[in-house]
Design a protein around this motif. Structure first.
Motif, PDB file in Angstrom:
ATOM      1  N   GLY A 385       0.796  -1.230   0.000  1.00 51.40           N
ATOM      2  CA  GLY A 385       0.000   0.000   0.000  1.00 51.40           C
ATOM      3  C   GLY A 385       0.822   1.271   0.000  1.00 51.40           C
ATOM      4  N   LEU A 386       2.089   1.175  -0.422  1.00 49.57           N
ATOM      5  CA  LEU A 386       2.964   2.350  -0.375  1.00 49.57           C
ATOM      6  C   LEU A 386       3.625   2.587  -1.732  1.00 49.57           C
ATOM      7  N   ALA A 387       4.044   3.807  -1.939  1.00 46.79           N
ATOM      8  CA  ALA A 387       4.854   4.165  -3.100  1.00 46.79           C
ATOM      9  C   ALA A 387       6.006   5.024  -2.616  1.00 46.79           C
ATOM     10  N   GLY A 388       7.122   4.921  -3.338  1.00 44.79           N
ATOM     11  CA  GLY A 388       8.268   5.780  -3.065  1.00 44.79           C
ATOM     12  C   GLY A 388       8.368   6.819  -4.168  1.00 44.79           C
ATOM     13  N   GLY A 389       8.238   8.081  -3.819  1.00 47.60           N
ATOM     14  CA  GLY A 389       8.317   9.147  -4.813  1.00 47.60           C
ATOM     15  C   GLY A 389       9.674   9.830  -4.739  1.00 47.60           C
ATOM     16  N   ALA A 390      10.371   9.866  -5.861  1.00 46.14           N
ATOM     17  CA  ALA A 390      11.643  10.593  -5.942  1.00 46.14           C
ATOM     18  C   ALA A 390      11.351  11.906  -6.639  1.00 46.14           C
ATOM     19  N   CYS A 391      11.323  12.989  -5.885  1.00 50.02           N
ATOM     20  CA  CYS A 391      10.697  14.225  -6.359  1.00 50.02           C
ATOM     21  C   CYS A 391      11.629  15.413  -6.100  1.00 50.02           C
ATOM     22  N   ALA A 423      13.175   5.115  -6.730  1.00 45.24           N
ATOM     23  CA  ALA A 423      13.074   4.454  -5.427  1.00 45.24           C
ATOM     24  C   ALA A 423      12.892   2.955  -5.618  1.00 45.24           C
ATOM     25  N   THR A 424      13.430   2.193  -4.690  1.00 46.95           N
ATOM     26  CA  THR A 424      13.245   0.733  -4.692  1.00 46.95           C
ATOM     27  C   THR A 424      13.035   0.283  -3.248  1.00 46.95           C
ATOM     28  N   PHE A 425      11.955  -0.477  -3.025  1.00 45.25           N
ATOM     29  CA  PHE A 425      11.722  -1.050  -1.700  1.00 45.25           C
ATOM     30  C   PHE A 425      12.408  -2.409  -1.598  1.00 45.25           C
ATOM     31  N   ASN A 426      12.732  -2.828  -0.383  1.00 45.90           N
ATOM     32  CA  ASN A 426      13.093  -4.235  -0.228  1.00 45.90           C
ATOM     33  C   ASN A 426      11.799  -5.054  -0.218  1.00 45.90           C
ATOM     34  N   ASN A 427      11.915  -6.352  -0.291  1.00 47.63           N
ATOM     35  CA  ASN A 427      10.720  -7.176  -0.502  1.00 47.63           C
ATOM     36  C   ASN A 427       9.733  -7.075   0.653  1.00 47.63           C
ATOM     37  N   GLU A 428      10.250  -6.912   1.872  1.00 48.69           N
ATOM     38  CA  GLU A 428       9.357  -6.826   3.036  1.00 48.69           C
ATOM     39  C   GLU A 428       8.720  -5.451   3.169  1.00 48.69           C
ATOM     40  N   GLY A 429       9.234  -4.484   2.434  1.00 45.57           N
ATOM     41  CA  GLY A 429       8.711  -3.130   2.558  1.00 45.57           C
ATOM     42  C   GLY A 429       9.177  -2.440   3.826  1.00 45.57           C
ATOM     43  N   SER A 430      10.241  -2.953   4.425  1.00 43.52           N
ATOM     44  CA  SER A 430      10.759  -2.346   5.650  1.00 43.52           C
ATOM     45  C   SER A 430      11.910  -1.385   5.382  1.00 43.52           C
ATOM     46  N   LYS A 431      12.352  -1.313   4.116  1.00 37.43           N
ATOM     47  CA  LYS A 431      13.417  -0.397   3.734  1.00 37.43           C
ATOM     48  C   LYS A 431      13.078   0.191   2.366  1.00 37.43           C
ATOM     49  N   VAL A 432      13.656   1.350   2.105  1.00 41.28           N
ATOM     50  CA  VAL A 432      13.515   1.944   0.775  1.00 41.28           C
ATOM     51  C   VAL A 432      14.840   2.603   0.403  1.00 41.28           C
ATOM     52  N   LEU A 433      15.209   2.445  -0.852  1.00 45.71           N
ATOM     53  CA  LEU A 433      16.471   2.989  -1.372  1.00 45.71           C
ATOM     54  C   LEU A 433      16.145   4.043  -2.425  1.00 45.71           C
ATOM     55  N   PHE A 434      16.675   5.235  -2.251  1.00 41.44           N
ATOM     56  CA  PHE A 434      16.488   6.311  -3.227  1.00 41.44           C
ATOM     57  C   PHE A 434      17.800   6.542  -3.976  1.00 41.44           C
ATOM     58  N   THR A 435      17.687   6.930  -5.248  1.00 38.61           N
ATOM     59  CA  THR A 435      18.884   7.258  -6.030  1.00 38.61           C
ATOM     60  C   THR A 435      18.940   8.762  -6.280  1.00 38.61           C
ATOM     61  N   ASP A 436      20.164   9.242  -6.466  1.00 37.92           N
ATOM     62  CA  ASP A 436      20.402  10.665  -6.721  1.00 37.92           C
ATOM     63  C   ASP A 436      21.014  10.811  -8.111  1.00 37.92           C
TER      64      ASP A 436
END
Length: 679
Positions: A385-391, A423-436
């Motif tokens: 139920g989440l999204a990672g926005g790189a904005c 953005a990329t989540f790990n499979n459990e959704g307990s971490k998120v990785l953002f790129t610059d």
């Protein structure tokens, strides 16, 4: 695993006749259970040891010196270096797409769909060693990012020259009813003959997009559109205005678009919401130019290069853009041949307006203090139920449980980040990785003296309250030359069970595979790189996107075409772990739609967990050896005999869970064994 029976042979206090009967009883117990009871008392010479012993990541031994440094340049004959990756194929672009930027990838069945500024290319990758061209569809636009859902293909269009009719002649007028800026929709039920069925126009076009498959809605899909270009004139598309929200609440700035696509009639696709997910965000902290960039800019100015301010920073305009613009000026005055000094002077004068038209300008009253007015990528993870926005200057966490109305639940900023890209989540959704994407992807940002925290990844953990907590940075470690555009770009998780392993593009820095299971200590475990396209000047090239898909790693090379790799077993990623990853398959995959990985219950999954327990000392070495032997016996058995061995093995290993430093992984192994036994 139970070892007590061995220790009991030396238990004091058993003497005489009692001792004799004890030994008889013990012998009966041992031999009656030997066939199915795991034991450390095994013949290790017959135990199926892995061909490569798993090693902890703390003992990683990367090639030294790094073979990526000093590679010979070339377009299709550049020198290459790789570690723990095997190249299966390199396929050049079709004729009409050579020299034009390849962009993002999507997958459907046996097909890889590759975006290109000239349209899109469909490859049959059923045989990864020799991909076959299915269709090259000319339909220019930038940047032609692609996604699929069922028989629908979505393609982003943002550039000013994109046409509704897919014509290649472009559009020169500032206002035109022939211009396409938004989303194109194709029917690809006949994969060899894509049919252009519809489009949805947006005020800022579509730089990228994300397709949301709502688990609660079987009749529609939703497309989140991020447009980074300037707002088109209202005369071209009614309702579009770049006035600040304080002056016009319908401003096309500071919002994204949500398109609803009816699956039974995609021609009725339309914008259903334009959520303002940036409300109340202030301008994020940022860093200036690096010392290397300052020196380079000063030298370029002395040499008469074209300099422009883009997104608030002075930049050197790449030669290829200068040539295109000068060519346009010559053509506009009805001339031919090389541009004159007057043409160059005219371009210098008009350059600020050209840049403003292409990238937009911050509003003088509000832009200086307000936060982002658009996103680059929005990675959707509907299962959590989440999204990672790189904005722009922020990384956002969005609640997407209501697909038409995403809501921001957290936002982070970092002065080390110049442009939050994906953005990329790990499979459990307990971490998120953002790129610059520091420098926008067209500049060298992996030079030896460039800071490792700039143009890198930032890893965050996600708490129960959906708050992000920074943990560490990761940047591809091999220094690149001035002739190589290099910075963090697109990638995906590789479904290694119980680990967070990702493959990622770094443009001409190549591709890198790294483990971020420990978010505080990400570690590179594989790579591939080529030399620069040109040894004398910066020419665009390198990996735009790279994704794991059904057992292979597919790379969209900007200038060189399509690469396909497979992982090579090594001490940090074993054959069993790779085999377990390859049991995860999909019918389709989109770059900004993250699927949840579920591993089928297989023997290779059990072996992968066992390799990890050996790597992490989660079980004593003799227990690992014994378990390997009994797993092999179970795999070679069948029916009730197999079930008996597996259940007994599970019972014994379960007893080790509480005392293991990897108790959770021990239980995963136990659950896998019980699952195998119940088949």
């Amino acid at each position: 695993m139970n070892l007590n029976y061995k220790n009991n042979t030396t238990t004091p206090g058993i003497t005489g006749i009692g001792k004799h009967w004890f030994w008889v009883l013990l012998t009966i117990i041992l031999f009656s259970n030997y066939a199915c009871t795991p034991s450390s008392v095994v013949d290790e010479s017959s135990s199926p040891k892995p061909s490569i012993t798993p090693k902890p990541l703390t003992e990683i031994s990367a090639p030294s010196p790094d073979p990526r440094v000093g590679l010979k340049a070339g377009l299709f004959d550049a020198e290459e270096a790789s570690w723990n990756l095997k190249m299966l194929s390199q396929t050049r672009p079709p004729k009409d797409f050579v020299g034009v930027t390849n962009s993002d990838l999507a997958f459907k069945g046996d097909y890889a769909i590759q975006g290109n500024y000239n349209g899109f290319i469909i490859w049959d990758i059923a045989t990864p060693t020799s991909p076959e061209l299915v269709v090259d569809f000319l339909c220019p636009a930038s940047q032609s990012d692609v996604s699929v859902y069922g028989d629908l293909l979505f393609v982003s269009g943002e550039g000013l020259s994109g046409r509704l009719d897919c014509g290649t002649e472009g559009i020169e007028k500032a206002v035109s009813d022939k211009r396409l800026r938004g989303i194109r929709i194709f029917d690809i039920s006949d994969i060899e003959n894509p049919e252009y069925v519809s489009n949805v126009q947006t005020c800022r076009g579509s730089h990228t997009h994300s397709v949301l498959d709502d688990p609660e809605d079987n009749e529609n899909v939703y497309v989140y559109v991020s447009g980074s270009a300037s707002v088109r004139p209202e005369e071209e598309l009614p309702g579009c205005t770049d006035a600040p929200p304080s002056e016009d609440p319908n401003s096309a700035l500071y919002r994204i678009e949500v398109i609803k696509v009816p699956l039974d009639n995609p021609k009725d696709a339309k914008i259903v919401n334009s959520p303002r997910i940036f409300e109340d965000l202030k301008k994020a902290p940022n860093h200036g130019l690096s010392p290397a960039d300052v020196a380079k800019l000063e030298q370029a100015e002395k040499e008469g290069a074209f300099i422009a301010e883009v997104f608030g920073q002075r930049r050197i305009v790449p030669d290829r853009f200068v040539k295109q613009m000068l060519k346009g000026i010559v053509k506009k005055r009805g001339g031919s041949g090389e541009p004159t000094a007057a043409d160059s002077a005219k371009l210098r004068k008009e350059l600020p307006n050209i840049i403003a038209q292409r990238f937009g300008t911050p509003n003088e009253q509000e832009g200086e203090s307000r936060g982002p007015n658009q996103c680059h990528d929005i990675t959707l993870y509907p299962e959590i139920g989440l999204a990672g926005g790189a904005c722009e200057g922020y990384g956002l966490l969005l609640d997407i449980t209501d697909p038409a109305s995403p809501m921001r639940v957290d936002a982070v900023a970092d002065s080390n980040f110049a442009y939050w890209h994906s953005a990329t989540f790990n499979n459990e959704g307990s971490k998120v990785l953002f790129t610059d994407e520091w420098g926008g992807g067209g500049q060298p940002k992996c030079r030896e003296k460039d800071p490792m925290e700039w143009g890198a990844n930032a890893i965050f953990t996600i708490g129960d309250n959906n708050k992000m907590d920074f943990q560490s940075y990761f940047k591809m470690p091999a220094p690149q030359t001035e002739q190589e555009n290099c910075v963090a770009h697109n990638g995906s998780l590789i479904p290694i069970p119980d680990r967070d392993v990702m493959v990622q593009s770094w443009y001409q820095g190549g591709i890198s595979v790294f483990d971020w299971t420990d978010p505080s200590n990400p570690v590179e475990i594989a790579f591939h790189d080529r030399g620069p396209v040109d040894s004398t000047r910066m020419q665009m090239g390198g990996s735009w996107s790279v994704y794991w898909y059904n057992g292979v790693i597919v790379n969209s090379e900007i200038a060189r075409g399509l690469d396909i790799f497979e992982l090579k077993p090594n001490p940090y990623l074993t054959e069993n772990e790779i085999a377990a990853a390859n049991t995860v398959t999909f019918e389709q995959l989109n770059p900004q739609g993250q699927p949840k990985y579920d591993w089928p219950t297989t023997f290779v999954l059990a072996k992968a967990y066992l390799d990890q327990l050996q790597r992490g000392n989660g079980l004593p070495p003799n227990e690992v050896t014994a378990t390997r032997k009994h797993l092999a016996k179970a795999e070679n058995a069948s029916g009730s005999k197999q079930q008996e061995i597996l259940r007994s093995l599970a019972d014994n290993i379960e007893g080790q869970a509480n005392s293991s430093i990897q108790s959770e992984k021990v239980r995963k192994l136990v659950n896998t064994l019980r699952g195998l036994a119940s088949k």
